[in-house]
Design a protein around this motif. Structure first.
Motif, PDB file in Angstrom:
ATOM      1  N   ASP A 161       0.850  -1.291  -0.061  1.00 35.04           N
ATOM      2  CA  ASP A 161       0.099  -0.098  -0.074  1.00 35.04           C
ATOM      3  C   ASP A 161       0.824   1.311  -0.056  1.00 35.04           C
ATOM      4  O   ASP A 161       1.474   1.659   0.993  1.00 35.04           O
ATOM      5  N   ASP A 214       0.209   3.948   0.493  1.00 37.52           N
ATOM      6  CA  ASP A 214      -0.129   5.151   1.626  1.00 37.52           C
ATOM      7  C   ASP A 214       0.620   4.993   2.787  1.00 37.52           C
ATOM      8  O   ASP A 214       0.823   5.918   3.520  1.00 37.52           O
ATOM      9  N   ASP A 215       1.456   3.543   2.769  1.00 42.06           N
ATOM     10  CA  ASP A 215       2.301   3.561   3.912  1.00 42.06           C
ATOM     11  C   ASP A 215       3.531   4.159   3.455  1.00 42.06           C
ATOM     12  O   ASP A 215       4.532   3.887   4.531  1.00 42.06           O
ATOM     13  N   ASP A 270       5.297   7.298   3.996  1.00 45.88           N
ATOM     14  CA  ASP A 270       5.853   7.941   4.568  1.00 45.88           C
ATOM     15  C   ASP A 270       6.296   7.087   6.068  1.00 45.88           C
ATOM     16  O   ASP A 270       7.338   7.309   6.614  1.00 45.88           O
ATOM     17  N   GLU A 283       4.197   0.624  -5.432  1.00 48.36           N
ATOM     18  CA  GLU A 283       3.097  -0.450  -4.824  1.00 48.36           C
ATOM     19  C   GLU A 283       2.990  -1.549  -5.880  1.00 48.36           C
ATOM     20  O   GLU A 283       2.928  -1.344  -6.946  1.00 48.36           O
TER      21      GLU A 283
END
Length: 126
Positions: free
Chosen positions: A81, A83-84, A86, A107
């Motif tokens: 993902d 979005d992980d 950072d 990703e």
């Protein structure tokens, strides 16, 4: 000439591959996942813990080859993902604090054993 790199200080290969190979000048690691040297899968842990475990494996393999994090030229980080990113990057940066290597972070559709992160590297051996 190709030489196989293998260490008990990192997770064992779980398929038809080696932890790393070298030609004596460069070392190419396999993707390292959050699997401990004892075989414990950390897929249920947070992405920071998984990143740390994958990088610990990577450093152990590099060490066996005669290299260290400072010798890494390029890494590729595969993430379940993006979005992980950072959270992964914060842990990753602590391993490559001075002159970090080039890096790609992507990703992936799915990673082995349903982990959140897999990291591979190319390093130089001096």
């Amino acid at each position: 000439m190709k030489e196989v790199i293998e260490t008990d200080d990192a997770a064992a290969a779980v398929g038809a591959y080696n932890q790393a190979t070298t030609n004596g000048e460069l070392v190419f690691t396999a993707g390292q996942i959050p699997l401990t040297p004892d075989g414990e899968l950390l897929a249920d842990e947070d992405v920071e813990t998984q990143t740390e475990a994958a990088l610990d494996n990577l450093v152990a393999v590099l060490d066996e080859a005669g290299a260290g994090p400072e010798d890494v030229l390029k890494t590729t980080v595969f993430m379940a993902d993006i979005d992980d990113f950072d959270r992964m990057n914060e842990t990753y940066a602590s391993y490559f604090d001075e002159e970090p290597p080039a890096r790609s972070a992507v990703e992936a559709g799915a990673l082995p054993k349903d982990v959140a992160v897999e990291i591979e590297a190319v390093a130089t051996i001096e």
